[in-house]
Design a protein around this motif. Structure first.
Motif, short mmCIF file in Angstrom:
data_model
loop_
_atom_site.label_atom_id
_atom_site.label_comp_id
_atom_site.label_asym_id
_atom_site.label_seq_id
_atom_site.Cartn_x
_atom_site.Cartn_y
_atom_site.Cartn_z
N PRO A 1 -12.15 54.87 36.48
CA PRO A 1 -10.92 56.06 36.04
C PRO A 1 -11.47 57.43 35.85
N LEU A 2 -12.68 57.44 35.26
CA LEU A 2 -13.15 58.90 35.06
C LEU A 2 -13.29 59.93 36.00
N ALA A 3 -13.75 59.16 37.19
CA ALA A 3 -13.63 60.12 38.50
C ALA A 3 -12.32 60.49 38.79
N LEU B 1 -10.73 57.99 45.73
CA LEU B 1 -11.81 57.83 44.71
C LEU B 1 -12.01 56.59 44.13
N THR B 2 -11.03 55.68 44.64
CA THR B 2 -11.15 54.10 44.22
C THR B 2 -11.09 53.16 45.02
N THR B 3 -11.74 52.01 44.77
CA THR B 3 -11.59 50.76 45.85
C THR B 3 -11.13 49.74 45.23
N PRO C 1 -5.10 52.74 41.45
CA PRO C 1 -3.87 52.73 40.74
C PRO C 1 -2.75 52.09 41.26
N ILE C 2 -1.77 51.72 40.48
CA ILE C 2 -0.80 50.95 41.09
C ILE C 2 -0.09 51.31 42.13
#
Lengths: 294, 288
Positions: B153-155, B231-233, B238-239
């Protein structure tokens, strides 16, 4: 006059550090890619301004593609501004001034602004689909062969209606804030003079809205020119390339084809276009109004 | 049509501004139609979320014939669904805190002092708001992988700082410039140290501005998806990105998609309700 103190830099330092990390370093990486070419395997070699030359030459495939997307984006922004700014002003003028009605109005109008952008796309997708969407179904029942996945014009209408739905309230809320700041004395003077409501609008309200309208036009131009998620969800850039705006094309090149050099060159030109247009607009509207410069 | 006229009555009260009596009706009707235009697509989503997939695909029904909460139940009982909400809210909260903490001193510096390169710095900051997120998608992926923040989440919170910090500085500077400088000087003469003055005297004076800036940080971080998705996998997804899962081999699960969409509207609605009295001035970024 504000005192001069270079120690104020210490207060600005955290912001500079954070934005440098999240903004400047990535931008430098983009610049780095834009002058290199690669055959994969993390082997890069110098390509100078080759990508830029190709990008800005409409006779090449890449340049032609960029120019098409650029025109689509400019047209989209122009239509959005042409609808949303007048409509937003009109809505602001008709809003109630106090009480529960005002609170209801504000909440209802702000709601679309806080919906995640891909959900905005989803809402409109399920709204205009011919099979399960209320609007699409109703149009088809009326005998109009509405199909936004096949007909470019219908796709454009859908996306513009979506953007008007999504963002007109921002313009309206800005203008509403501007209208509230007009002292009552102005209206009383106008009443004594027997001014018509058009005259009141033309010579009192509109001039007083200038500063908020500057903000509104800038924000709306930037965001409509950078739009990605909403049209991507609804049309995916189609039918064909009909709604492939600059952002969509850029992501296709960068993450789809992994053409780093091309994508980077396009990124830089894209960003420069936004900066230039914003700067020109800002400079022309605030000329002779030095106070509004900040 | 009679429904919208009735609504116009409920919505509109006599305005302070002069309006010709004949035009008043037209403008009430116009406003009602605009609000209706805003409401109908949202209604359709909520309506769909309360239907079964069978009812959605078997024909048009203007309201759910057999209302069901099954779609919501599935989201709340499946951790891969509800963790999306937690991830989203985590990075949004982080981003709001980071943006405000960094922007407060900077906005104070811009509103109170002249210093070397202040104007250039201010415009440079704002220019970051004008960089399309699509431009950053690729380098962010590599930058955050390199520093080991990828899929946290910080990214996402740091990435959203690119557009939220400039905005927060801009808003706060507007509000702070509305506070007379004599207050700073008087406090200094009275023997307040700077941090003490800032927390005890200055902050309460610009509390509205802090709220507005926080609201905008929340808003733009909550609605942005391109960077958050890049930025996330898995761990910090995110929802809004999880929603794409509803496409499966068996076709689209429209009811579930609509329920997930409806749930993403709720945090925004709650926030708006709390700040509704400051919205109008807030949207003018403290500059009216």
């Amino acid at each position: 006059m504000k005192p001069h103190s270079n120690r104020a830099w210490l207060l600005v330092l955290p912001v500079v550090a954070l934005v440098a990390f999240s903004g400047v370093i990535p931008m430098m990486m983009v610049v780095n890619y834009s002058v290199q070419d690669t055959f994969g395997n993390n082997e890069f070699f110098w390509n100078g301004l080759g990508w830029f030359r190709e990008l800005l030459d409409p006779s090449t495939e890449f340049g032609g593609r960029f120019l098409d997307a650029l025109w689509r984006s400019l047209l989209f922004s122009a239509i959005c501004l042409a609808i949303q700014i007048p409509l937003g002003i009109a809505v602001a003028l008709t809003m109630p001034r106090r009480g529960l009605a005002l609170a209801f109005c504000l909440v209802a109008m702000a709601l679309p602004l806080l919906i995640p952008w891909n959900v905005v796309g989803t809402i409109w997708q399920v709204f205009v689909r011919g099979d399960i969407g209320l609007l699409g179904h109703a149009l088809n029942r009326l005998g109009l062969a509405f199909n936004y996945t096949q007909v470019p014009l219908h796709a454009w209408i859908t996306i513009i209606a979506m953007d008007v739905w999504h963002w007109t309230s921002l313009v309206a809320l800005l203008c509403y804030a501007g209208l509230r700041a007009i002292p009552d004395a102005y209206y009383q003077a106008a009443r004594i003079d027997g001014a018509s409501s058009w005259a009141v609008f033309r010579s009192i309200q509109l001039p007083k809205l200038r500063r908020v309208l500057t903000i509104a036009v800038l924000l709306r131009f930037m965001d409509s020119f950078m739009i990605y998620t909403e049209p991507f969800v609804v049309t995916g850039g189609g039918p064909g390339n009909a709604t492939t705006f600059l952002s969509i094309d850029l992501v296709k090149i960068a993450l789809g084809q992994f053409d780093l050099g091309k994508a980077a060159a396009m990124s830089i030109v894209y960003n420069l276009i936004i900066l230039t247009l914003c700067w020109v607009f800002f400079a022309t509207t605030t000329r002779g109004d030095a106070d509004a410069a900040r | 049509m009679s429904a919208s006229v009735a609504r116009a009555e409920a919505v509109r009260r006599p305005a302070a501004a002069p309006a010709a009596a004949s035009g008043a009706w037209a403008s009430r009707l116009g406003l009602a139609l605009y609000l209706l235009f805003l409401a109908v697509p949202i209604y359709w989503l909520v309506n769909m979320s309360l239907k079964t997939n069978f009812e959605i695909s078997s024909g048009m029904t203007l309201w759910p014939r057999e209302p069901t909460l099954d779609n919501y139940r599935r989201i709340f009982t499946d951790s891969s669904w509800y963790s999306g909400y937690i991830n989203s809210l985590t990075y949004v909260a982080l981003n709001t805190v980071i943006s405000l903490l960094a922007a407060l001193p900077a906005a104070y510096a811009f509103s109170r002092y002249r210093f070397l390169g202040d104007k250039h710095l201010f415009f440079w900051l704002l220019s970051n708001r004008m960089a399309p997120p699509a431009v950053f998608a690729l380098p962010f992926f590599q930058l955050y992988s390199a520093v080991g923040l990828f899929d946290t989440p910080l990214a996402v919170a740091l990435a959203h700082c690119v557009f939220n910090i400039p905005l927060a500085v801009w808003i706060l500077e507007g509000f702070m410039s509305g506070v007379p400088r004599e207050i700073d000087e008087t406090a200094a003469i009275d023997g307040y140290s700077f941090p003490h003055f800032f927390m005890k005297i200055f902050m309460p004076l610009i509390a509205g501005g802090v709220g507005v800036a926080g609201f905008f940080c929340f808003m733009f971080s909550w609605v942005e998806l391109l960077l958050a998705r890049t930025l996330t996998t898995v761990d910090a997804k995110p929802i809004a990105a999880t929603m794409t899962r509803t496409v499966s081999a068996a076709g689209m699960d429209w009811g579930l998609l609509a329920a997930a969409g409806t749930l993403t509207i709720i945090p925004g609605a709650v926030v708006i309700w709390f700040v509704r009295n400051h919205i109008a001035r807030g949207f003018a970024l403290g500059r009216v």
